[in-house]
Motif scaffolding. Sequence first.
Motif, PDB file in Angstrom:
ATOM      1  N   VAL A   1      26.539  53.662  37.052  1.00  0.00           N
ATOM      2  CA  VAL A   1      25.513  54.428  36.342  1.00  0.00           C
ATOM      3  C   VAL A   1      24.380  53.513  35.903  1.00  0.00           C
ATOM      4  CG1 VAL A   1      25.024  55.744  34.248  1.00  0.00           C
ATOM      5  CG2 VAL A   1      27.101  56.222  35.534  1.00  0.00           C
ATOM      6  N   LEU A   2      23.154  54.012  36.057  1.00  0.00           N
ATOM      7  CA  LEU A   2      21.937  53.400  35.522  1.00  0.00           C
ATOM      8  C   LEU A   2      21.314  54.457  34.630  1.00  0.00           C
ATOM      9  CD1 LEU A   2      19.821  50.987  35.796  1.00  0.00           C
ATOM     10  CD2 LEU A   2      18.749  52.380  37.573  1.00  0.00           C
ATOM     11  N   THR A   3      21.047  54.141  33.358  1.00  0.00           N
ATOM     12  CA  THR A   3      20.606  55.179  32.444  1.00  0.00           C
ATOM     13  C   THR A   3      19.617  54.660  31.418  1.00  0.00           C
ATOM     14  OG1 THR A   3      21.354  56.701  30.702  1.00  0.00           O
ATOM     15  CG2 THR A   3      22.719  54.783  31.119  1.00  0.00           C
ATOM     16  N   GLU A   4      18.690  55.529  31.023  1.00  0.00           N
ATOM     17  CA  GLU A   4      17.629  55.136  30.106  1.00  0.00           C
ATOM     18  C   GLU A   4      18.162  54.623  28.775  1.00  0.00           C
ATOM     19  OE1 GLU A   4      13.576  56.875  28.001  1.00  0.00           O
ATOM     20  OE2 GLU A   4      14.880  58.248  29.112  1.00  0.00           O
ATOM     21  N   GLU A   5      19.182  55.266  28.245  1.00  0.00           N
ATOM     22  CA  GLU A   5      19.587  54.969  26.880  1.00  0.00           C
ATOM     23  C   GLU A   5      20.628  53.868  26.732  1.00  0.00           C
ATOM     24  OE1 GLU A   5      17.722  56.063  24.777  1.00  0.00           O
ATOM     25  OE2 GLU A   5      16.767  57.652  25.912  1.00  0.00           O
ATOM     26  N   SER A   6      21.239  53.408  27.838  1.00  0.00           N
ATOM     27  CA  SER A   6      22.326  52.451  27.617  1.00  0.00           C
ATOM     28  C   SER A   6      22.567  51.440  28.726  1.00  0.00           C
ATOM     29  CB  SER A   6      23.638  53.208  27.350  1.00  0.00           C
ATOM     30  OG  SER A   6      23.932  54.103  28.401  1.00  0.00           O
ATOM     31  N   GLN A   7      22.108  51.660  29.945  1.00  0.00           N
ATOM     32  CA  GLN A   7      22.422  50.743  31.036  1.00  0.00           C
ATOM     33  C   GLN A   7      21.211  50.586  31.944  1.00  0.00           C
ATOM     34  OE1 GLN A   7      24.853  48.660  31.696  1.00  0.00           O
ATOM     35  NE2 GLN A   7      23.741  48.031  33.517  1.00  0.00           N
ATOM     36  N   HIS A   8      20.543  49.424  31.853  1.00  0.00           N
ATOM     37  CA  HIS A   8      19.286  49.203  32.573  1.00  0.00           C
ATOM     38  C   HIS A   8      19.429  48.282  33.777  1.00  0.00           C
ATOM     39  CE1 HIS A   8      17.076  50.006  28.495  1.00  0.00           C
ATOM     40  NE2 HIS A   8      17.638  51.092  28.997  1.00  0.00           N
ATOM     41  N   ILE A   9      20.592  47.658  33.957  1.00  0.00           N
ATOM     42  CA  ILE A   9      20.806  46.726  35.063  1.00  0.00           C
ATOM     43  C   ILE A   9      21.273  47.500  36.293  1.00  0.00           C
ATOM     44  CG2 ILE A   9      21.993  44.650  35.853  1.00  0.00           C
ATOM     45  CD1 ILE A   9      20.181  44.175  33.465  1.00  0.00           C
ATOM     46  N   VAL A  10      20.594  47.303  37.414  1.00  0.00           N
ATOM     47  CA  VAL A  10      20.960  48.021  38.630  1.00  0.00           C
ATOM     48  C   VAL A  10      22.352  47.590  39.094  1.00  0.00           C
ATOM     49  CG1 VAL A  10      20.381  48.424  41.058  1.00  0.00           C
ATOM     50  CG2 VAL A  10      18.560  48.261  39.343  1.00  0.00           C
ATOM     51  N   PRO A  11      23.272  48.534  39.278  1.00  0.00           N
ATOM     52  CA  PRO A  11      24.634  48.176  39.711  1.00  0.00           C
ATOM     53  C   PRO A  11      24.644  47.601  41.126  1.00  0.00           C
ATOM     54  CG  PRO A  11      24.530  50.428  38.841  1.00  0.00           C
ATOM     55  CD  PRO A  11      23.122  49.969  39.034  1.00  0.00           C
ATOM     56  N   GLY A  12      25.707  46.891  41.433  1.00  0.00           N
ATOM     57  CA  GLY A  12      25.849  46.317  42.764  1.00  0.00           C
ATOM     58  C   GLY A  12      26.587  47.202  43.741  1.00  0.00           C
ATOM     59  N   SER A  13      27.061  48.357  43.286  1.00  0.00           N
ATOM     60  CA  SER A  13      27.848  49.242  44.140  1.00  0.00           C
ATOM     61  C   SER A  13      26.949  50.070  45.049  1.00  0.00           C
ATOM     62  CB  SER A  13      28.701  50.173  43.274  1.00  0.00           C
ATOM     63  OG  SER A  13      27.896  50.884  42.355  1.00  0.00           O
ATOM     64  N   ASP A  14      27.501  50.542  46.173  1.00  0.00           N
ATOM     65  CA  ASP A  14      26.743  51.378  47.098  1.00  0.00           C
ATOM     66  C   ASP A  14      26.295  52.687  46.449  1.00  0.00           C
ATOM     67  OD1 ASP A  14      26.839  49.590  49.159  1.00  0.00           O
ATOM     68  OD2 ASP A  14      28.368  50.647  50.322  1.00  0.00           O
ATOM     69  N   TRP A  15      27.182  53.284  45.651  1.00  0.00           N
ATOM     70  CA  TRP A  15      26.901  54.570  45.035  1.00  0.00           C
ATOM     71  C   TRP A  15      26.699  54.411  43.534  1.00  0.00           C
ATOM     72  CZ3 TRP A  15      26.046  58.755  48.043  1.00  0.00           C
ATOM     73  CH2 TRP A  15      26.578  58.748  49.337  1.00  0.00           C
ATOM     74  N   PHE A  16      25.583  54.904  43.025  1.00  0.00           N
ATOM     75  CA  PHE A  16      25.406  54.954  41.582  1.00  0.00           C
ATOM     76  C   PHE A  16      24.418  56.064  41.224  1.00  0.00           C
ATOM     77  CE2 PHE A  16      22.241  51.775  42.893  1.00  0.00           C
ATOM     78  CZ  PHE A  16      21.098  52.164  42.194  1.00  0.00           C
ATOM     79  N   TRP A  17      24.505  56.504  39.968  1.00  0.00           N
ATOM     80  CA  TRP A  17      23.649  57.560  39.449  1.00  0.00           C
ATOM     81  C   TRP A  17      22.607  56.955  38.515  1.00  0.00           C
ATOM     82  CZ3 TRP A  17      24.466  62.907  40.445  1.00  0.00           C
ATOM     83  CH2 TRP A  17      25.631  63.196  41.149  1.00  0.00           C
ATOM     84  N   ALA A  18      21.408  57.520  38.529  1.00  0.00           N
ATOM     85  CA  ALA A  18      20.392  57.209  37.531  1.00  0.00           C
ATOM     86  C   ALA A  18      20.190  58.455  36.666  1.00  0.00           C
ATOM     87  CB  ALA A  18      19.079  56.800  38.183  1.00  0.00           C
ATOM     88  N   ILE A  19      20.184  58.260  35.351  1.00  0.00           N
ATOM     89  CA  ILE A  19      20.165  59.374  34.407  1.00  0.00           C
ATOM     90  C   ILE A  19      18.968  59.249  33.469  1.00  0.00           C
ATOM     91  CG2 ILE A  19      21.419  60.537  32.550  1.00  0.00           C
ATOM     92  CD1 ILE A  19      23.967  59.149  33.594  1.00  0.00           C
ATOM     93  N   ASP A  20      18.206  60.326  33.346  1.00  0.00           N
ATOM     94  CA  ASP A  20      17.322  60.495  32.195  1.00  0.00           C
ATOM     95  C   ASP A  20      17.906  61.661  31.418  1.00  0.00           C
ATOM     96  OD1 ASP A  20      15.397  60.882  30.281  1.00  0.00           O
ATOM     97  OD2 ASP A  20      13.715  60.509  31.637  1.00  0.00           O
ATOM     98  N   PRO A  21      18.611  61.377  30.324  1.00  0.00           N
ATOM     99  CA  PRO A  21      19.359  62.439  29.637  1.00  0.00           C
ATOM    100  C   PRO A  21      18.486  63.473  28.953  1.00  0.00           C
ATOM    101  CG  PRO A  21      19.432  60.410  28.374  1.00  0.00           C
ATOM    102  CD  PRO A  21      18.794  60.064  29.686  1.00  0.00           C
ATOM    103  N   LEU A  22      17.190  63.101  28.727  1.00  0.00           N
ATOM    104  CA  LEU A  22      16.265  64.063  28.131  1.00  0.00           C
ATOM    105  C   LEU A  22      14.846  63.598  28.462  1.00  0.00           C
ATOM    106  CD1 LEU A  22      16.525  65.514  24.496  1.00  0.00           C
ATOM    107  CD2 LEU A  22      14.585  65.771  26.040  1.00  0.00           C
ATOM    108  N   ASP A  23      14.313  64.112  29.540  1.00  0.00           N
ATOM    109  CA  ASP A  23      12.963  63.752  29.949  1.00  0.00           C
ATOM    110  C   ASP A  23      11.971  64.666  29.237  1.00  0.00           C
ATOM    111  OD1 ASP A  23      10.891  62.512  31.273  1.00  0.00           O
ATOM    112  OD2 ASP A  23      11.090  63.709  33.089  1.00  0.00           O
ATOM    113  N   GLY A  24      11.082  64.074  28.442  1.00  0.00           N
ATOM    114  CA  GLY A  24      10.145  64.862  27.648  1.00  0.00           C
ATOM    115  C   GLY A  24      10.549  64.936  26.190  1.00  0.00           C
TER     116      GLY A  24
END
Length: 269
Positions: free
Chosen positions: A65-88
Amino acid sequence: MDNFWAQVLEFAETTTHRVGEQLLQYFGNVQATRKADGSLVTEADRWSDTEIKAAIAKKFPDHAVLTEESQHIVPGSDWFWAIDPLDGTTNFTRGVPIWGIVLGLFYKGTPVFGYVHFPPLNQSFHGFWDASGELNLTPGAFLNHQPIHSSLENPSQNHFFSLCARSTFILKPGFPCKIRMLGVASYNFLAVASGTALGGVEATPKIWDLAGVYPIIQAAGASWIHLSSEPLFPLKAGEDYGQRSLPTLVVSRPELVPIFEPWVEALRS
């Protein structure tokens, strides 16, 4: 659609709608604090972030997981999610009913699936796009499960173009469309995907603003122009994207790029 992608879509829809129902209870009733980059955050953002991460860990335990509120380092795995839990978030705190939840699924550093849900509007966009062809993925862009395509019309004063707050310098005589400022990066661009607007520009979006939108824009036939010298994708594993702005122009078809690009040239870096 094979079983994996059916599961991905069902998961994204179920999770964002569940989280969105709760966010509607917070809507207009929470106080925001200012983060180091000047953007706002609320307890609703943090709650949504925690809920979505937990849902991903349960359904797709091998996905990072890559997420605005808690995880900003791009993972090394092939599959990962990017989350904006509340855009706006600013719209959210002020009672403006344009805000959403953004999910993007990456494969080898490039988003191949996006899902964006706007609870107050009852609108949900999703799309599939794999330019590499490695996944044998059928492209498609949808609004509430109905296919969408960007506009094929020419610019006029009866057509819209969306700005962010940091791109108002283009407000000069002669701009080829009517200007709108919606306050939500994902919605600015998805308005182009659905044919509502002919273009939109964001001066300082982050990767979680863009990841879920990118596959939808591409599959809808619009053109994505990254206004920076380095390629946007694939993301580089191990790098911190927390403070990295990714200026972007989106227009409804390739022929409009030379019309709108000169107006946003100042954003190139």
